[in-house]
Motif scaffolding. Structure first.
Motif, PDB file in Angstrom:
ATOM      1  N   ASP A  30       0.830  -1.199   0.000  1.00 14.89           N
ATOM      2  CA  ASP A  30       0.000   0.000   0.000  1.00 14.89           C
ATOM      3  C   ASP A  30       0.870   1.257   0.000  1.00 14.89           C
ATOM      4  O   ASP A  30       1.340   1.704   1.049  1.00 14.89           O
ATOM      5  CB  ASP A  30      -0.919  -0.018   1.226  1.00 14.89           C
ATOM      6  CG  ASP A  30      -1.945   1.111   1.196  1.00 14.89           C
ATOM      7  OD1 ASP A  30      -1.979   1.852   0.191  1.00 14.89           O
ATOM      8  OD2 ASP A  30      -2.710   1.243   2.171  1.00 14.89           O
ATOM      9  N   LYS A 219      -2.195 -10.633   6.751  1.00 15.30           N
ATOM     10  CA  LYS A 219      -2.395  -9.253   7.215  1.00 15.30           C
ATOM     11  C   LYS A 219      -1.716  -8.277   6.244  1.00 15.30           C
ATOM     12  O   LYS A 219      -0.780  -7.554   6.580  1.00 15.30           O
ATOM     13  CB  LYS A 219      -1.826  -9.071   8.631  1.00 15.30           C
ATOM     14  CG  LYS A 219      -2.425 -10.020   9.655  1.00 15.30           C
ATOM     15  CD  LYS A 219      -3.915  -9.739   9.846  1.00 15.30           C
ATOM     16  CE  LYS A 219      -4.501 -10.599  10.952  1.00 15.30           C
ATOM     17  NZ  LYS A 219      -5.510 -11.553  10.551  1.00 15.30           N
ATOM     18  N   GLU A 221      -2.429  -5.813   2.345  1.00 12.98           N
ATOM     19  CA  GLU A 221      -3.470  -5.072   1.633  1.00 12.98           C
ATOM     20  C   GLU A 221      -4.147  -5.939   0.581  1.00 12.98           C
ATOM     21  O   GLU A 221      -5.342  -5.804   0.323  1.00 12.98           O
ATOM     22  CB  GLU A 221      -2.874  -3.832   0.961  1.00 12.98           C
ATOM     23  CG  GLU A 221      -3.938  -2.939   0.349  1.00 12.98           C
ATOM     24  CD  GLU A 221      -3.420  -1.971  -0.706  1.00 12.98           C
ATOM     25  OE1 GLU A 221      -4.129  -0.988  -0.993  1.00 12.98           O
ATOM     26  OE2 GLU A 221      -2.324  -2.199  -1.250  1.00 12.98           O
ATOM     27  N   ARG A 237      -8.161  -6.704  -0.125  1.00 12.38           N
ATOM     28  CA  ARG A 237      -9.003  -7.111   1.016  1.00 12.38           C
ATOM     29  C   ARG A 237     -10.431  -6.581   0.872  1.00 12.38           C
ATOM     30  O   ARG A 237     -11.399  -7.264   1.212  1.00 12.38           O
ATOM     31  CB  ARG A 237      -8.414  -6.575   2.325  1.00 12.38           C
ATOM     32  CG  ARG A 237      -7.123  -7.188   2.753  1.00 12.38           C
ATOM     33  CD  ARG A 237      -6.620  -6.530   4.021  1.00 12.38           C
ATOM     34  NE  ARG A 237      -7.388  -6.975   5.172  1.00 12.38           N
ATOM     35  CZ  ARG A 237      -7.103  -8.058   5.901  1.00 12.38           C
ATOM     36  NH1 ARG A 237      -6.043  -8.783   5.593  1.00 12.38           N
ATOM     37  NH2 ARG A 237      -7.851  -8.397   6.920  1.00 12.38           N
ATOM     38  N   TRP A 244      -9.082  -2.611   5.595  1.00 11.42           N
ATOM     39  CA  TRP A 244      -7.664  -2.265   5.480  1.00 11.42           C
ATOM     40  C   TRP A 244      -7.544  -0.771   5.788  1.00 11.42           C
ATOM     41  O   TRP A 244      -8.396  -0.003   5.361  1.00 11.42           O
ATOM     42  CB  TRP A 244      -7.129  -2.569   4.066  1.00 11.42           C
ATOM     43  CG  TRP A 244      -5.706  -2.117   3.904  1.00 11.42           C
ATOM     44  CD1 TRP A 244      -5.271  -0.963   3.294  1.00 11.42           C
ATOM     45  CD2 TRP A 244      -4.533  -2.772   4.367  1.00 11.42           C
ATOM     46  NE1 TRP A 244      -3.907  -0.854   3.352  1.00 11.42           N
ATOM     47  CE2 TRP A 244      -3.414  -1.960   4.021  1.00 11.42           C
ATOM     48  CE3 TRP A 244      -4.296  -3.952   5.070  1.00 11.42           C
ATOM     49  CZ2 TRP A 244      -2.110  -2.296   4.330  1.00 11.42           C
ATOM     50  CZ3 TRP A 244      -2.991  -4.287   5.368  1.00 11.42           C
ATOM     51  CH2 TRP A 244      -1.926  -3.476   5.000  1.00 11.42           C
ATOM     52  N   PRO A 245      -6.498  -0.356   6.526  1.00 12.41           N
ATOM     53  CA  PRO A 245      -5.391  -1.183   7.018  1.00 12.41           C
ATOM     54  C   PRO A 245      -5.782  -1.979   8.268  1.00 12.41           C
ATOM     55  O   PRO A 245      -6.774  -1.675   8.930  1.00 12.41           O
ATOM     56  CB  PRO A 245      -4.312  -0.141   7.360  1.00 12.41           C
ATOM     57  CG  PRO A 245      -5.059   1.113   7.633  1.00 12.41           C
ATOM     58  CD  PRO A 245      -6.277   1.085   6.772  1.00 12.41           C
ATOM     59  N   THR A 246      -4.959  -2.979   8.576  1.00  9.17           N
ATOM     60  CA  THR A 246      -5.138  -3.758   9.795  1.00  9.17           C
ATOM     61  C   THR A 246      -4.209  -3.182  10.867  1.00  9.17           C
ATOM     62  O   THR A 246      -3.179  -2.582  10.537  1.00  9.17           O
ATOM     63  CB  THR A 246      -4.778  -5.240   9.560  1.00  9.17           C
ATOM     64  OG1 THR A 246      -3.404  -5.324   9.169  1.00  9.17           O
ATOM     65  CG2 THR A 246      -5.632  -5.844   8.466  1.00  9.17           C
ATOM     66  N   THR A 249       0.141  -5.129  10.681  1.00 10.65           N
ATOM     67  CA  THR A 249       0.412  -5.626   9.324  1.00 10.65           C
ATOM     68  C   THR A 249       1.516  -6.688   9.328  1.00 10.65           C
ATOM     69  O   THR A 249       2.395  -6.684  10.191  1.00 10.65           O
ATOM     70  CB  THR A 249       0.852  -4.475   8.399  1.00 10.65           C
ATOM     71  OG1 THR A 249       2.057  -3.895   8.922  1.00 10.65           O
ATOM     72  CG2 THR A 249      -0.221  -3.410   8.294  1.00 10.65           C
TER      73      THR A 249
END
Length: 296
Positions: A30, A219, A221, A237, A244-246, A249
């Motif tokens: 990302d 985990k 993108e 995702r 996203w985002p988590t 990552t």
């Protein structure tokens, strides 16, 4: 009205034609897309700049898309329908040409590039990861001897010629990887395809969904499959209805080492540059990317 793009249960004809089952799956990073190619006879970093239609042409195009004429082809007048771009702009290589003119993609844009000049404030974060005096770039990738370790190193721009890369960092796309800080921003380049996915499940909707939700490696993108014919097949995702985002990552699950040799002794970097800051912490190892604090 906004709309969502969602993945279906079946694999698209495009993906099957490109033989996705034998493709190499890699992490979709990302950031913002970049390209390295020659400019003024030297290797240069280029920033993504899409040539977009002017208001009249965009209105015509949107009306066409919403009409019942989707089976017909939309006619573009490239010379009149698009906003001007800098003289140094070049179209992306994969763009179709008609009578010597690059043609828009399905979104009505003509993807392309502009060179990142040293003092261009618009591209100051791009500029921070390259040094044209010594023709180097700051690159993040796996350590060559340990796939479980990430490495930040200064790489000759000539080694990156004709490659596309992703610029990530503090001021890019909301900084999903937590790099740097507002006071001490940190940006890095990642070559496309650098992070290969080792344990991907079968290409079933439910298996991919489960992998993204439950696996540490999931985990990320999204996934980009690099097919043998040069095609790129992508899934995000969001296409599976996931966020996203988590918070944590996958990129931040690995330790990272700084490797600026042999450049830290040979070159007098600008004292405020990232190259100089990384030279000061050469050979240091951090638990994760987030832990790198540049004490300027």
């Amino acid at each position: 009205m906004p709309f969502k793009v969602l993945a279906t249960e079946t694999i698209s004809h495009k993906a099957l034609d490109a033989d996705i089952h034998s493709a190499i799956p890699t992490e979709k990073v990302d950031g913002t897309c970049c390209y390295v190619t020659a400019y003024k006879g030297r290797p240069y970093l280029w920033a993504r700049l899409d040539r977009k239609p002017n208001k009249l042409a965009e209105k015509r195009f949107k009306n066409f898309l919403h009409s019942k004429q989707s089976s017909k082809e939309f006619f573009w007048n490239v010379e009149e329908d698009f906003k001007p771009v800098p003289e140094c702009w070049i179209p992306a290589k994969e763009i179709e040409q008609l009578n010597g003119n690059p043609m828009p993609d399905e979104n009505g844009h003509i993807p392309g590039w502009v060179p990142v000049e040293k003092n261009n404030k618009q591209y100051c974060w791009h500029s921070s990861v390259v040094n044209y005096e010594f023709e180097l770039a700051l690159v993040l990738k796996h350590h060559p001897d340990d796939p479980g370790l990430l490495e930040i190193s200064a790489v000759p721009l000539s080694d990156l010629l004709e490659q596309t890369l992703e610029l990530i960092g503090t001021n890019i796309n909301g900084n999903p990887y937590g790099l740097g800080s507002k006071k001490h921003p940190l940006h890095l380049l990642i070559p496309h395809g650098a992070f290969q996915i080792r344990n991907l499940p079968t290409l079933k909707h439910s298996d991919l969904l489960s992998w993204f939700e439950s696996c540490r490696e999931g985990k990320i993108e999204g996934i980009v499959w690099h097919c043998n014919d040069g095609s790129l097949i992508k899934v995000h995702r969001h296409h599976l209805g996931l966020c996203w985002p988590t918070p944590d990552t996958y990129m931040n699950s690995k330790p990272v080492i700084i490797n600026m040799n042999p450049y830290k002794y040979d070159y007098a970097f600008d004292t405020k540059s990232l190259f100089n800051h990384f030279s000061k912490i050469d050979n240091q190892k951090f638990g994760r990317l987030k832990d790198i604090i540049l004490d300027v």
